[in-house]
Each structure stands twice: as C-alpha cells, then as structure tokens.
Motif scaffolding. Structure first.
Motif, PDB file in Angstrom:
ATOM      1  N   ILE A   1      -8.420  43.872 -23.101  1.00  0.00           N
ATOM      2  CA  ILE A   1      -7.113  43.967 -23.751  1.00  0.00           C
ATOM      3  C   ILE A   1      -6.250  45.026 -23.072  1.00  0.00           C
ATOM      4  O   ILE A   1      -5.224  45.426 -23.601  1.00  0.00           O
ATOM      5  CB  ILE A   1      -7.246  44.293 -25.250  1.00  0.00           C
ATOM      6  CG1 ILE A   1      -8.042  45.584 -25.454  1.00  0.00           C
ATOM      7  CG2 ILE A   1      -7.883  43.145 -26.000  1.00  0.00           C
ATOM      8  CD1 ILE A   1      -7.949  46.155 -26.835  1.00  0.00           C
ATOM      9  N   SER A   2      -6.706  45.525 -21.951  1.00  0.00           N
ATOM     10  CA  SER A   2      -5.910  46.475 -21.173  1.00  0.00           C
ATOM     11  C   SER A   2      -5.604  47.755 -21.959  1.00  0.00           C
ATOM     12  O   SER A   2      -4.527  48.315 -21.845  1.00  0.00           O
ATOM     13  CB  SER A   2      -4.605  45.786 -20.750  1.00  0.00           C
ATOM     14  OG  SER A   2      -3.801  46.647 -20.023  1.00  0.00           O
ATOM     15  N   CYS A   3      -6.565  48.205 -22.768  1.00  0.00           N
ATOM     16  CA  CYS A   3      -6.310  49.431 -23.541  1.00  0.00           C
ATOM     17  C   CYS A   3      -6.608  50.680 -22.719  1.00  0.00           C
ATOM     18  O   CYS A   3      -6.255  51.782 -23.108  1.00  0.00           O
ATOM     19  CB  CYS A   3      -7.144  49.452 -24.818  1.00  0.00           C
ATOM     20  SG  CYS A   3      -8.899  49.735 -24.550  1.00  0.00           S
ATOM     21  N   ARG A   4      -7.308  50.523 -21.625  1.00  0.00           N
ATOM     22  CA  ARG A   4      -7.574  51.598 -20.685  1.00  0.00           C
ATOM     23  C   ARG A   4      -8.487  52.703 -21.234  1.00  0.00           C
ATOM     24  O   ARG A   4      -8.482  53.821 -20.755  1.00  0.00           O
ATOM     25  CB  ARG A   4      -6.270  52.192 -20.163  1.00  0.00           C
ATOM     26  CG  ARG A   4      -5.499  51.178 -19.322  1.00  0.00           C
ATOM     27  CD  ARG A   4      -4.104  51.641 -18.969  1.00  0.00           C
ATOM     28  NE  ARG A   4      -3.520  50.855 -17.898  1.00  0.00           N
ATOM     29  CZ  ARG A   4      -2.891  49.694 -18.080  1.00  0.00           C
ATOM     30  NH1 ARG A   4      -2.821  49.174 -19.270  1.00  0.00           N
ATOM     31  NH2 ARG A   4      -2.374  49.063 -17.061  1.00  0.00           N
ATOM     32  N   ALA A   5      -9.272  52.348 -22.246  1.00  0.00           N
ATOM     33  CA  ALA A   5     -10.264  53.296 -22.744  1.00  0.00           C
ATOM     34  C   ALA A   5     -11.251  53.654 -21.639  1.00  0.00           C
ATOM     35  O   ALA A   5     -11.713  54.787 -21.543  1.00  0.00           O
ATOM     36  CB  ALA A   5     -10.995  52.721 -23.947  1.00  0.00           C
TER      37      ALA A   5
ATOM     38  N   VAL B   1      -9.874  56.371 -19.325  1.00  0.00           N
ATOM     39  CA  VAL B   1      -9.890  57.706 -19.917  1.00  0.00           C
ATOM     40  C   VAL B   1     -11.319  58.231 -19.982  1.00  0.00           C
ATOM     41  O   VAL B   1     -11.590  59.383 -19.632  1.00  0.00           O
ATOM     42  CB  VAL B   1      -9.251  57.665 -21.328  1.00  0.00           C
ATOM     43  CG1 VAL B   1      -9.364  59.008 -22.008  1.00  0.00           C
ATOM     44  CG2 VAL B   1      -7.797  57.249 -21.235  1.00  0.00           C
TER      45      VAL B   1
ATOM     46  N   ALA C   1     -17.341  53.136 -23.570  1.00  0.00           N
ATOM     47  CA  ALA C   1     -16.040  53.319 -24.209  1.00  0.00           C
ATOM     48  C   ALA C   1     -15.350  52.004 -24.533  1.00  0.00           C
ATOM     49  O   ALA C   1     -14.462  51.978 -25.374  1.00  0.00           O
ATOM     50  CB  ALA C   1     -15.133  54.152 -23.309  1.00  0.00           C
TER      51      ALA C   1
ATOM     52  N   PRO D   1     -13.979  48.987 -26.153  1.00  0.00           N
ATOM     53  CA  PRO D   1     -14.069  48.570 -27.557  1.00  0.00           C
ATOM     54  C   PRO D   1     -14.330  47.075 -27.744  1.00  0.00           C
ATOM     55  O   PRO D   1     -14.753  46.666 -28.813  1.00  0.00           O
ATOM     56  CB  PRO D   1     -12.697  48.949 -28.128  1.00  0.00           C
ATOM     57  CG  PRO D   1     -11.774  48.888 -26.972  1.00  0.00           C
ATOM     58  CD  PRO D   1     -12.587  49.275 -25.770  1.00  0.00           C
TER      59      PRO D   1
ATOM     60  N   ILE E   1     -15.462  52.980 -30.673  1.00  0.00           N
ATOM     61  CA  ILE E   1     -14.136  53.267 -31.203  1.00  0.00           C
ATOM     62  C   ILE E   1     -13.134  53.126 -30.071  1.00  0.00           C
ATOM     63  O   ILE E   1     -13.491  53.075 -28.898  1.00  0.00           O
ATOM     64  CB  ILE E   1     -13.984  54.654 -31.858  1.00  0.00           C
ATOM     65  CG1 ILE E   1     -14.363  55.760 -30.891  1.00  0.00           C
ATOM     66  CG2 ILE E   1     -14.723  54.739 -33.157  1.00  0.00           C
ATOM     67  CD1 ILE E   1     -13.860  57.098 -31.349  1.00  0.00           C
ATOM     68  N   CYS E   2     -11.864  53.105 -30.457  1.00  0.00           N
ATOM     69  CA  CYS E   2     -10.830  52.796 -29.465  1.00  0.00           C
ATOM     70  C   CYS E   2     -10.424  54.057 -28.710  1.00  0.00           C
ATOM     71  O   CYS E   2     -10.855  55.166 -29.006  1.00  0.00           O
ATOM     72  CB  CYS E   2      -9.629  52.184 -30.156  1.00  0.00           C
ATOM     73  SG  CYS E   2      -8.706  53.369 -31.128  1.00  0.00           S
ATOM     74  N   VAL E   3      -9.564  53.874 -27.778  1.00  0.00           N
ATOM     75  CA  VAL E   3      -9.132  54.966 -26.900  1.00  0.00           C
ATOM     76  C   VAL E   3      -8.377  56.037 -27.679  1.00  0.00           C
ATOM     77  O   VAL E   3      -8.444  57.219 -27.356  1.00  0.00           O
ATOM     78  CB  VAL E   3      -8.311  54.377 -25.725  1.00  0.00           C
ATOM     79  CG1 VAL E   3      -7.098  53.631 -26.207  1.00  0.00           C
ATOM     80  CG2 VAL E   3      -7.917  55.439 -24.725  1.00  0.00           C
TER      81      VAL E   3
ATOM     82  N   GLN F   1     -10.967  58.223 -29.355  1.00  0.00           N
ATOM     83  CA  GLN F   1     -11.619  59.084 -28.373  1.00  0.00           C
ATOM     84  C   GLN F   1     -10.714  60.229 -27.931  1.00  0.00           C
ATOM     85  O   GLN F   1     -11.188  61.250 -27.441  1.00  0.00           O
ATOM     86  CB  GLN F   1     -12.048  58.255 -27.158  1.00  0.00           C
ATOM     87  CG  GLN F   1     -13.192  57.304 -27.476  1.00  0.00           C
ATOM     88  CD  GLN F   1     -13.436  56.294 -26.373  1.00  0.00           C
ATOM     89  OE1 GLN F   1     -13.288  56.597 -25.213  1.00  0.00           O
ATOM     90  NE2 GLN F   1     -13.813  55.095 -26.746  1.00  0.00           N
TER      91      GLN F   1
ATOM     92  N   PRO G   1      -1.567  50.410 -26.662  1.00  0.00           N
ATOM     93  CA  PRO G   1      -2.885  50.516 -27.301  1.00  0.00           C
ATOM     94  C   PRO G   1      -3.431  51.944 -27.292  1.00  0.00           C
ATOM     95  O   PRO G   1      -4.363  52.229 -28.024  1.00  0.00           O
ATOM     96  CB  PRO G   1      -3.770  49.591 -26.467  1.00  0.00           C
ATOM     97  CG  PRO G   1      -3.014  49.284 -25.238  1.00  0.00           C
ATOM     98  CD  PRO G   1      -1.572  49.540 -25.491  1.00  0.00           C
ATOM     99  N   TYR G   2      -2.875  52.817 -26.467  1.00  0.00           N
ATOM    100  CA  TYR G   2      -3.452  54.163 -26.353  1.00  0.00           C
ATOM    101  C   TYR G   2      -2.670  55.221 -27.100  1.00  0.00           C
ATOM    102  O   TYR G   2      -3.089  56.363 -27.176  1.00  0.00           O
ATOM    103  CB  TYR G   2      -3.620  54.573 -24.891  1.00  0.00           C
ATOM    104  CG  TYR G   2      -2.716  53.876 -23.909  1.00  0.00           C
ATOM    105  CD1 TYR G   2      -3.146  52.717 -23.274  1.00  0.00           C
ATOM    106  CD2 TYR G   2      -1.450  54.358 -23.633  1.00  0.00           C
ATOM    107  CE1 TYR G   2      -2.327  52.047 -22.393  1.00  0.00           C
ATOM    108  CE2 TYR G   2      -0.633  53.694 -22.743  1.00  0.00           C
ATOM    109  CZ  TYR G   2      -1.075  52.533 -22.130  1.00  0.00           C
ATOM    110  OH  TYR G   2      -0.266  51.874 -21.261  1.00  0.00           O
TER     111      TYR G   2
END
Lengths: 222, 779
Positions: free
Chosen positions: A14-18, A21, A158, A160, B91-93, B96, B654-655
């Motif tokens: 989903i391109s959240c980029r977790a 990071v 990371a 999700p 969990i999501c970004v 975190q 999303p972040y």
C-alpha cells in the motif's frame, strides 16, 4: 544458518513506507541530506543513507486501465554478486544466509576511487555514504536475524500488510510460486523478479510483480 | 539538517562476548561496530517489554513497547490483539513513529508562559518556563476573573466530549465545549441517529463481506490497521470491490472497478442504486419487513423524484448501465456492504453529504448489512462501567450551565444537539468558531437575534488551528489580546504559538497504570492495559492538569483521584476483588481483557433507539425537526466555471497522523512537502511537469506555492493535495514551513450559511471541500 529469502509481494503493497522507516531505525541511519529542508525527493532513489525505497509507477494497460504499481527497491543479494567480484579490496562478503554484505572494516572507496561496485552492479544498488566515507547498501539484516531471536528483517517485521515476508529459501520460493499462481487469473502479466537464472544466479530477494518489468522501469532480462 | 539520536548506549557483538561500555566509549564502540560491517546493534542493557494501546490514531491497536534500559527502542503490534492487526503483531508506520515522537527534542517539556504580549505568526512568544503551581494559579486566576465578572460561559474549551474534559467543562459550568467533529464525521453521527437511533459505528466486519461498494473510502491508503486487515482479508477471499473516487486511491487501485466520479455527485449514484434495487425487487425482503420502517414511503419517493440511473448519469457522468449493473451485483451478492468511516464522501465534505450518509445507510439496510456477519455492527463498546457517578457521587454536583447560547452558534442547530449526547456534550463546531469569535468581537447578534458575547479564556486540548478550514481567520481572532489562550499538547502546535500558557501533556507511550478501550472495529468488548514508561521531564497527564486547575478554583470540590478510579474500573471489568492488582492481572494475560462473543445475536436491531424501534428508511425524527425525512438530491454548492478552476480533494498520507507525528524526522524524510496531484491534460494547460512548483489561489483569496506531481489517476477537472504540512510554529524544527496547509485552500463556514443549508443538511456539516481552487501558473 541456512539460506534465506526476502519475498516482496507487490500486489499487497500500500506504499505506506513503513519498511523504509524501519530500515532507517534498525540501521541507525539519519534523515536524507537536503530532505529536511522541505524539498521533495522526486523520484525517490537509493542513497548511502537509504538502503530501501518504495518507488511508485503509474501504469496504463492496453485497455486503458490505470493502476498504481509499487516497487520496493533494494539490493537483490545475488548468488554470484558482481560487486563482490570487482571489489579490489575484497570488502564484499557473502554470508551463509545469502546476504551480500559490504564489510565496513574493509571497504575504503578512497583507495579504490572509482567505486567499482556501484558501476558494476546491474541494479545500481551500492551507494556512497558521505558521513562514513564508505559504500553502503542493504545487509539483509544479517546482524538482526543471526541473534537467535527468530526475527525477520526489519522491513518484513514492519510491513503491516504482509507484503514483505522472510524465511527459509525453499519455503519462500514455493510460497512465491503459489502466490503467483493465485494472482495470475487477476493479473495476467504477474511474474517473479528477478529471473532465477539471470547473470547473477538465484537472488535472495524475490519480487512478485503484477505487471511487466517495463512498467516498473526495470530492464528486461536482468 | 541530519538529526540523529546518539544518546543511547549500544553494544557491539564480538565473538559472543557481552561487554559493558561507559557512555563515553559508546561512540567509539559504534565506530568499531560500523567497521565490523554492520551499523545495527544488539543491546547489552536490560531489556523489558510492556503492553500498551497505541494512541497515535484512534484505531487504537494493542502494542508492545520494547524498552532497553528504560528507553523505548521498538514498538510492535501485540499478537494477542486479534482485531486490530489480525493477530499478526503488526502496527502501522504511524504507530512505529511514536517512539521518535516521545524523544523528540522539540517536545514540550515544562509549562511555558508567554512574555511577548503581541501575538501573531511572526511574533516570537518569548517563552519562559514556569512551575506547574504558577501555571495553575495563573490559569485559575483568569478563569476566576471571567466567572466573577461576566460568567462561566465566557470560558471556552476546545475539548473532545470525553469524560475528563467534560468533567472540567461541567465543573466550570460553561456551555462552550467546542469540538472538531463537524469537520470530521458529524454527518455520519446525525444520520445514524436519525436512521438507527445510535451514533455512528466504526465497527465493520470487512473481512467477511463479499462485495464492498466504496465511496471515497480509503482506509487501506491511510494504513489504518483494523480496516486495512479487514479489507485485505475480504479481497483475499475474493470479495468484489468497487470504488467511486475522483482519484485513483490505494483502495481504488486494489479494487476490481474504479469510477472517477465527479466530486460531490456520489449521492446521485446511491439514489439511483436504491431505485434499481427497490424497483427490481432485489432488496432483502425478509430483513426489510422485520427491521425497517418506511419502505413504502421510500419506494414512492425515489420513483416520484425520478432517481433513475439515466438521471444519475446526467449528473455524475457515470454510465447508467454501469450504475444499474453494480446495483444488481451488489444486491445479489451474499454479504454486500458499503463501508464508511469518517471523512469519506459521507463526511461533511459537501453540502449534500448528510443526504449521502442517509442514502448510504438506506442502501446498506436494503441489503441487510446491519448486525450481520460481514456488515456494520451497532457499537457494543462501552466496556468500562461503572461511570464517574458510581465512584465519586459527591464530586459530580456540578453547577447549572450558564445558559445555552454558544459562541459558535451551535444552539441554533437543535437536531445536532439532540443527536449527540442530548445537549450535555457537543461535537461541534470548528467551522463556525472563527465566525462566532468575530461576531462577538464586533457585537453582532446571531441571525435569530440572540446576542453573542466575547469569551475571555480559551483552553485547547490536543487541537490545532491547522485542523480548521481557512485557519487564518481563526488565527487572527486568537491574536485578540482580550483572549487568554491556554494550549495543552505534547508537542508544539500552531495554536500553541499564539498561547499565553502552554502545558506539556504526556504522550500515550508515557501513560501507565491505566487502561484503554476503543470503539474501532470492536466486534467484541476489549480493554487494553496501558503500562507505559511514565511521565518524562516535567509533564503531566490531562486529568492531573484538570485537577490542578479546579483545585485552585474550588479546593477539593471537584478533585477526583482518576488513578484510583481507573484501577477500580479495571477491577470491575475483569471481575477482581478490591485488593487485587488489575495491572498485574492484565500483564499476565497478554495485556488484553476481552469478552469474545462471536458471532453476536442480532438482537440489537429489535429495539433500536428510533421512534419506531426499527431502521427508519423514512426518518420520523428528521421529519419532526422540519428536515427532509428521506434523502433528496441537492447539488454541491460550487461548480467549475472556468478552465483554470479545479475541484479540490484532500488526502492523508499513510505515514502522517494529522499533526501528531508532524515533527518526526524520519516521516518527514519520506515526503517533506505536500504535492498537488494533477491530470496530464490539466498540467499541459499550464506547462507544468512533475517537480515544478505552481501558484494556486484559494476562494479565500490566498495565493500559495505548491509542488506538482502529474498523475493519470485523477479526473482532469480535479486536483488533490495532502494534509499535515505547512506549520508556522518555529519550535517545530523539522515540520516548520514545509509544504502548505491544505486548510488554507478551503473556505470556513459561517453560522448564516449553515442555517441556509440546515433544512437538508441537518448535521450542519461544514461542506469543507465544497469549493474550487484556481491554478495561476508555473512558479
């Protein structure tokens, strides 16, 4: 430790980029130089302080349908890495997990000057880290997964959506093919990348892509 | 500016030996470790794990904090929490990023007092640190002064309607508790109240749905864990997904079909689908006859108004055949659902959004999607009885309210008041606040002749002026030297830049000996342990601040020991004796208490809170209050009239969680400025390419410079930008002055305008996106 594979299923991204990071946190990397001044990095790319990056592409197929494609770029961890072959200082090692790692104590770009690893890599992955004065890239978290805690790489932990998963070679390759078969009815152009018989052998990082390589600006045959 | 946190000790692994290094040596060790070929570290310091509930966004996932020598080094999902992360421990970004927010050097650490009496975006407040006692005394003096000279209503709280803030508001006796919901989801709340007799549920069992019909719904694109997991699970099981959205969102990208609908016309599509489903007898007849009221009126209404797919096509541009086909597919599917969250189309985006909400509820009711597996579930959340009254009866003798006339004019909208807490609490009204303050300053009465009045003290908790449409008008009013502004937050905010006193609040990672509950995706009751690291620096929790201020005003009269109260509630929920330790119990049970009943019996539907006790397709409450009882088509307020005008839609990345993690250097690293997404045809008109800057002007007369990204996945008449940028508080060293604030593009509403729309917009939603902006050219 047995050989491992990092599997990246683009159809779940989903391109959240977790992952981006988490990679920076685990590797204790700083923010990108210049980025904090409010300049958007268009397009995003790998740097000496960014070992992975989610690139997005817009694709229009033959019938006019537009879709967003996400590609988590990073080192492929080749079986026969060209970067290791060309390094005059023999600073690039292959770990038992399949990770191709630039050893910080041996790497010294001021001695080899031309940075042959960056030039030779067909995926243009190794990048110069200004602060350290060394070449840097993804390590497949070899120092994270080898501590016996059973953890995956930082990016896989990371993620999700489960788009990034990590595990033993045979299990993950089988999973990749099963997943590909599931996707083919919906995404007829879906494929595994890189090709497993490419110039650098079996890679330890596998992508499931939903479109052709050119849609991701990836070079065909590599 | 490269920001790195080097204040943690790390160890380098050498041949399996654990060695201890002094802080002085840690840099050397780090360098050594880098030479060994890895920059990451295993830690030699004592490690512990603590349970908590994420508070970065209100999806409220169960989390585990990894502490190394008391420092939070990792935040991961709690695998025991089935509902938020599907038991994956993810969990999501945004969640975190909480550990970086916690140790952000720009964080508020002590109470601050302003020394520069001039207020403004470019005025240095001249902060001086003061003690908590000084801060409480100062605030209490100003409140006391306002109450004694003019009355309690001259104190205004920018506060959410939750327990502790309401205790504060009630103790003061002011009717002015102003909240953000009219720019967020008030339309959903009032439509649910009118149709189902309860406030909006955010519990959707997406994972079991077989057909998802989404209107601007983009929870996967905002990486909200519970909804993301449910959506992916449904997609994985082969559910058909159809998305109506002016741009190709992440949800639309994962869908089977995407329709680039014209902004503000979704209501026409839903009305036409209702007509098709009724006229072709595709609705769930057994469900409708048992649980719904007013079906015949609805059937007559959609036909007499002529809401055919052909009519809808003429408004929204989507082919009638497609509308008809999707309506048929939707109704024929086994467990269809049209999901809604907050600020999707049903949010208060357009003048017709309230009617849309009502129509969407009706569409769901016709296919029996309420209280059904794979549908919307009536909230079953409040799992933490007994309430304040049961534990502290002597403390709740609140004074009577000082009248009901509110500065923001909400008393002129009785349906909203009735819908939400029966007038005891409020979920509005951000969009009128600037208008109300201006009116009060000029001595202008409200449209019905009731006099306005200028508030003296404003207390803002965890809100920012950035969340207001056209925030500059509010900022100008808050610069009024007659208003004493108190801002309570964890990190510096834009409204805090204008404050007289700033109080530092604890971040959710710090909360300990407490619990959390959530109404998000609450298929069954859950209670999470919050066992954080304890208050850092000189920070306090909000309840301690409320006690501090109230004790200065009325010593002991409203003093509540919230800590003991919370422990007692935890005992009650779990069923422990008065001497047992609920924290220890929860620690031993994965940090979560839950009462899993699945699937539930749909008995909720038999006795709803509406006059007919059923789902009211024809709303008697709306009819009583003089509103349209069934949804009627109304066009949006503004239409494009020139080629350089564009509809505007906004999005959350999303972040970013609004402004909460705005100062996280790694999040800012992902996207340091917000972008204007524009179609290639539109971009060509101005010679714009991706990466160029463009000048745009808003209907409020502002000219802003923004970077452009050209994408095909958006309508040629629409542009999109993102929220969470453009901060002017210079104490935010990472977030300051990056990108623009999308709120600057959007006009604020006024009391008079909302009254004009009130007959069909019973929720007085702010119609926040009902506007067009102009592109002036390349910068």
């Amino acid at each position: 430790m047995a050989r491992k594979v990092l599997l990246i299923d683009s159809s779940l991204c989903i391109s959240c980029r977790a992952c981006q990071v988490a990679c920076k946190v685990w590797n204790d990397l700083p923010a990108e130089p210049g980025m904090q001044e409010g300049r958007c990095d268009l397009p995003p790319r790998l740097t000496g302080t960014r070992y992975t990056v989610v690139k997005d592409y817009e694709h229009q197929n033959g019938s006019g349908k537009i879709s967003l494609l996400f590609f988590k770029d990073q080192c492929r961890h080749c079986q026969y890495p060209i970067c290791a072959k060309v390094c005059p200082l023999k600073a690039i090692e292959i770990k038992p997990t399949g990770a191709v790692v630039i050893m910080g104590n041996k790497c010294n770009p001021s001695r080899c000057r031309t940075r042959p690893c960056e030039r030779a890599c067909i995926y243009q992955v190794p990048k110069f880290n200004q602060e350290l004065g060394k070449m840097r890239k993804c390590t497949l978290c070899f120092n994270r997964i080898s501590d016996g805690s059973g953890r995956a790489t930082a990016c896989a932990d990371a993620c999700p959506t489960g788009a990034i998963s990590f595990g033993d070679y045979s299990v993950m390759v089988q999973k990749a093919y099963e997943r590909l078969n599931d996707l083919l009815p919906k995404y007829p152009n879906a494929r595994l990348y890189p090709g497993q018989n490419g110039p650098c052998g079996n890679t330890s990082v596998l992508w499931i892509l939903t479109e052709s390589l050119s849609a991701y600006s990836l070079l065909i045959g590599r | 500016m490269a920001i790195r946190r080097r204040d943690f000790l790390k160890w380098a692994g050498i041949g399996g030996l654990s060695i201890t290094v002094s802080p002085l040596l840690s840099h050397t060790m780090k360098a050594f470790n880098i030479l060994q070929g890895g920059e990451a570290y295993a830690y030699y310091l004592p490690t512990e794990f603590k349970y908590s509930m994420c508070g970065t966004c209100d999806n409220n996932c169960g989390v585990i904090l990894k502490l190394v020598d008391g420092v939070v080094k990792e935040i991961s999902g709690n695998p025991a929490d089935e509902l938020s992360s599907g038991g994956q421990g993810k969990i999501c970004v945004k969640g975190q990023s909480a550990m970086r927010n916690l140790y952000d050097p720009d964080l508020l650490k002590k109470p601050l007092k302003r020394t520069n009496l001039n207020k403004g975006k470019d005025e240095d407040p001249g902060w001086v640190a003061i003690s908590w006692d000084e801060a409480f005394t100062l605030i209490a003096e100003r409140i006391r002064n306002a109450i004694d000279t003019v009355g309690p209503r001259f104190v205004l709280g920018l506060l959410r309607p939750t327990e502790v803030p309401m205790h504060f508001v009630d103790a003061i006796g002011t009717p002015n508790q102003v909240c953000h919901v009219d720019t967020c989801y008030i339309t959903h709340d009032v439509a649910w109240w009118a149709t189902l007799g309860v406030n909006k549920s955010r519990t959707l069992e997406l994972e079991e749905a077989t057909y998802l019909l989404c209107f601007g719904y983009d929870m996967p694109g905002k990486s909200k864990m519970a909804q993301l997991n449910g959506f992916l699970a449904a997609r994985g099981k082969g559910a058909k997904i159809v998305v109506f959205d002016p741009r190709l969102s992440v949800t639309a990208n994962m869908a089977d079909e995407w329709f680039a609908i014209k902004p503000g016309t979704d209501l026409a599509v839903v009305l036409a689908m209702i007509q098709v489903i009724i006229n072709e007898n595709l609705y769930n007849a057994a469900y409708v006859s048992s649980y719904c009221y007013g079906f015949d009126e609805l059937a007559a209404h959609v036909n007499s108004q002529g809401y055919t797919p052909e009519w809808a096509e003429s408004i929204c541009g989507i082919p009638a055949d497609d509308i008809r086909r999707i309506a048929r597919e939707f109704a024929a599917s086994e467990r269809p659902l049209s999901p809604a969250y907050k600020r999707d189309v049903g949010g208060p985006l357009y003048a017709n959004s309230f009617s849309f909400c009502q129509a969407q509820i009706i569409l769901n009711a016709l296919v029996g999607a309420f209280e059904r597996v794979g549908g919307f579930w009536i909230p079953r959340m409040p799992a933490t009885p007994p309430s304040l009254a049961a534990f502290a009866p002597s403390k709740v003798n609140y004074p009577p309210k000082d009248g009901n006339i509110r500065v923001d004019g909400q008393h002129l909208f009785p349906s909203v008041t009735k819908a939400i807490g029966g007038g005891k609490k409020s979920k509005g009204n951000f969009s009128h606040l600037a208008d109300g303050l201006r009116r009060a300053r000029l001595g202008e009465p409200f449209p019905d002749g009731t006099p306005s009045y200028p508030v003296k003290v404003i207390i803002s908790h965890s809100y920012d002026s950035h969340s207001f449409p056209n925030p500059d008008t509010l900022v100008a009013e808050l610069c009024n030297p007659d208003i004493f502004l108190v801002v309570i937050d964890t990190i510096p905010s834009n409204i805090g830049w204008l404050a007289d006193v700033v109080l530092p609040e604890t971040w959710w990672v710090e909360i300990k000996n407490n619990f959390g509950t959530t109404d998000q995706h609450s298929l069954w009751n859950r209670m999470y342990l919050r066992d954080g690291v304890g208050a850092l620096w000189d920070r306090k929790g909000f309840s301690a601040m409320v006690n501090g201020i109230l004790n200065k005003l009325w010593p002991g009269q409203f003093d509540i020991d919230w800590g003991t109260l919370n422990l007692q509630r935890m005992r009650n929920v779990i069923g422990l004796g008065p001497t047992e330790d609920p924290v220890a119990w929860l620690r031993a049970h994965n940090g979560i208490w839950e009462n899993k009943v699945y699937p539930p019996i749909p008995q909720n539907l038999a006795n709803l809170g509406t006059p007919s006790k059923k789902i009211e397709l024809y709303s008697q409450r709306l009819a009583q209050d003089g509103h349209e009882p069934m949804p009627v088509w109304h066009p949006k307020l503004t239409e494009r009239s020139a080629a350089d005008e564009f509809y505007v839609v906004t999005n959350h990345t999303p972040y970013h969680r609004m402004n909460k993690n705005r100062n996280d250097y790694l999040i800012m690293d992902l996207q340091p400025e917000n972008l204007l997404y524009i179609h290639p045809d539109a971009a060509a008109m101005f010679g714009l390419k991706t990466g160029d800057y463009a000048w745009i002007s808003s209907p409020t007369g502002k000219t802003l410079k923004i970077r452009v990204k050209v994408i095909k996945g958006i309508r040629p008449d629409t542009v999109m930008t993102e929220h969470g940028y453009g901060h002017f508080n210079r104490n935010l060293r990472v977030a300051f002055n990056k990108g623009i604030n999308d709120g600057d593009l959007l006009p604020e509403s006024t009391v008079s305008e909302s009254l004009r729309r009130y007959p069909y917009n019973a929720a007085m939603g702010s119609a926040i996106l009902d506007t067009v902006i102009r592109i002036l050219g390349k910068a």
